[in-house]
Design a protein around this motif. Sequence first.
Motif, short mmCIF file in Angstrom:
data_model
loop_
_atom_site.label_atom_id
_atom_site.label_comp_id
_atom_site.label_asym_id
_atom_site.label_seq_id
_atom_site.Cartn_x
_atom_site.Cartn_y
_atom_site.Cartn_z
N ALA A 69 5.98 -5.43 6.34
CA ALA A 69 7.53 -4.86 5.98
C ALA A 69 7.45 -2.96 5.78
O ALA A 69 5.79 -3.00 5.77
N ILE A 70 7.97 -2.25 5.51
CA ILE A 70 7.84 -0.64 5.87
C ILE A 70 8.50 -0.47 4.24
O ILE A 70 10.41 -0.54 4.59
N LYS A 71 7.56 0.33 3.79
CA LYS A 71 8.80 0.76 2.99
C LYS A 71 9.64 1.63 3.26
O LYS A 71 8.75 3.20 3.41
N THR A 72 10.45 2.38 3.57
CA THR A 72 11.28 3.69 3.87
C THR A 72 11.71 4.44 2.96
O THR A 72 12.67 4.10 2.32
N LEU B 124 13.47 -6.76 7.30
CA LEU B 124 13.91 -6.25 6.44
C LEU B 124 12.78 -4.33 5.96
O LEU B 124 12.59 -4.44 7.04
N VAL B 125 13.64 -4.00 5.23
CA VAL B 125 12.57 -2.78 4.60
C VAL B 125 12.76 -2.77 3.35
O VAL B 125 13.03 -3.89 2.87
N TRP B 126 11.90 -1.52 2.73
CA TRP B 126 11.70 -1.69 1.40
C TRP B 126 12.82 0.02 1.38
O TRP B 126 12.31 0.74 1.14
N SER C 140 3.05 -4.71 3.05
CA SER C 140 3.71 -3.72 3.30
C SER C 140 3.41 -1.71 3.36
O SER C 140 2.52 -1.87 2.01
N LEU C 141 3.67 -1.63 4.04
CA LEU C 141 2.98 0.19 3.93
C LEU C 141 4.20 0.93 3.59
O LEU C 141 4.82 0.64 3.87
N LEU D 74 0.78 -1.46 0.15
CA LEU D 74 0.27 0.06 -0.02
C LEU D 74 1.00 0.91 0.29
O LEU D 74 1.91 1.52 1.22
N ASP D 75 1.05 2.11 -0.75
CA ASP D 75 1.54 3.40 -1.13
C ASP D 75 0.90 4.71 -0.14
O ASP D 75 0.80 3.88 0.59
#
Length: 754
Positions: free
Chosen positions: A457-460, A504-506, A386-387, A348-349
Amino acid sequence: MKQTNHQFFDFLDFDTDLSQEVGVSKLWKSCKPTAISQNGLGVMLTVPFQAQQVSNEIVPDETIARKSYQVIIRAYGSSILRLSIAFDGTVEDDSEMLQMADEVTETALQFTVFENHWIIEDTTGVIKAKIDLSTPKIDYWSDLLPAPQESFEAVLYPDGVTSIQVSGHDQFFPRRMDAMSLAFITKNGIPDKSTMSFAAKPDEKFVGTGERFSKMDLSGHTFQLKNQDGQGVNNKRTYKNIPFYLSSEGYGLFMHTSAYSKLSLTDFSTRSVQILTEEPVLDLFLMAGETPERIIYNYKQLTGFPEVPPLWSFGVWMSRMTYFSADEVNEICYRLRLEDYPCDVIHLDTGWFETDWLCEWKFNPERFPNPKQFISNLKEKGYRISLWQLPYIAEDAEQYTEAKQQHYMCTVKTKKEQDGSNFSTLDYAGTIDFTYPKAVNWYKDLLRNLLDMGVAAIKTDFGEEIHMDAVYHNMSPEKLNNLYALLYQKAAFEVTKEVTGDGLVWARAGWAGCQRYPIHWGGDAAASWDGMAGSLKGGLHLGLSGFGFWSHDVPGFHGVPDFMNAVIPDDLYVRWTQFGVFTSHIRYHGTSKREPYYYPEIADIVRSWWKLRYALLPYIWEQSKLTTTTGYPVLRALLMHHPEDSMCWHIDDQYYFGDDFLVAPIMNSENTRQVYLPEGNWVNFFTGERMEGQKWLKSFKSNLSDMPVWVKANTEIPMYLESVNCTDEMDFNKTKTIKIDTGFKGIWTLINTM
């Protein structure tokens, strides 16, 4: 034109109007060392520096007395040397960038004084450095030009064999220098910048320096090591600058700094590699190795190794900018399963907040009324969430008042007009201050609330740039800007692992040490062939900079020419999918529809490639473990396996995928390309055709459903040949070994039965 093509102005950054520099800036050039002594386990050289006149011609200002500083040489293990000098301040023996392996311990050095040189060696007698004190031989006949000034001259031997020569006299005549062996620049009488140069050979090649969207051999270029929002993958800006390069002469150099720096790789002078850092300290690690992999391994021994991300992360990630509701996401997940597309992650962006792009770390209660149940239901179906979020606080954000009052974000000195682009740091009121432990804990708590709900997961996102006209607790913004990505990703990685057990992160930004916190992706590539090519170039150089896990947006992030709404061509979608299958991680993302069922003409092809991806997961998992203990990334430049083959130091559109696959993506609509098969015996992965390497395949044709991929002959590839919806359904005890022998006739006969 502002460029002068003179090192003094273009590299050392002196103003071309020298009247502006009088009384402000001063160049100090090194002379011969005057003393040598022990310094702990290392050796210390006393080096005097002579001030120079404010002139493009390098002329000593003899009205100013010389100043002496100490160069410290230390050895770590058998193949790493550390050379440090502080003109002002101190050299950090530790920092966030360094995470030295237990076996990387300082070893004792000793020295011997001779008439014209000093020898520095370890206790076993292996020579580590030679300091040249000799006087150049001359046959005097003319006083037309002055004699050269003294210079710091030395040869360093990190492993006792590989030689790295300080560039002592890179000049036309003594007053027209093209490189400084060792020097510093003062501003208003205070040391401000440092520079050093190393000799380069005429055919020397260079790689690394981070995510460089450039040709493989970087010689002839100067790079600014300053993280920026790359805004694409086809320009000089880059999200991930890494102060490390690797030379074809068998050594690597790591600049232990987060200050803005420059790196000239035989650009301002073809005879020298030149370093300039905007701080009065130089701290350089020089490392040798028998192969590029060993050099990168030594670099990772200093700055850290990653952990293997969880198995589910290697499955397909589905995303776009953006999904706006639980209903929309549920429909997408349902249809992917209905149409037999295996998938593990839904991202989810920017649209899961109350207001699109207004990051408050909370779900919109109307569009996501029960987020914990929503996440749990998807997990039961094999999907993880993932956010997206970012490290900036908006004035309208719920957390703004608390963050400002508690100093969890920087204190901005001057409020600037915002452009409302949603693509700029300055669209936000402040940057979270990760130099402040209380702010780190506060940020972790924001993420912990989401991770406790079941988010995986978190998108950094972002982190390349910070608010510069601002105050941070424990670092100047100029030193923090490059390092920020490391502090940001470390915090998100740590809390994710703490809550979920998966590290992990993204992440998009990067600096030295960020490889410890995978996964990194290549930024906002154009959905075009050149965007695909630029992505691969960036990934190859990043892999040569210590990063093991890397991905990219399939099939490119933004449309061309309409950024948000351009239609993605079918062949680009397929070819980028194929590239993604043979990358450590595969995620679909972009400004318009990315789900494969919106591309009906190619949907069956895409489905077969997704199934191939899952079939390859045992191999990918096996190869991923290697990057946690070696210098190998999963996606590797050819030169890592063929450093003796000069051709491989130039190829930037092919790569090794792990140890055994040679991948040559098609990046055009003509379905053809030239392919270089390096030394070895190769088998086409899709046809079984056998070929012997070291040769070019000109105009190699590959229909849309296939891709130029070869496997080393007689290797064994572990594969999973049962159909699954996601990795949760996989039992690696059912892995089959595919022998690439004369009986192998191509992989599709196996995949199409799944």
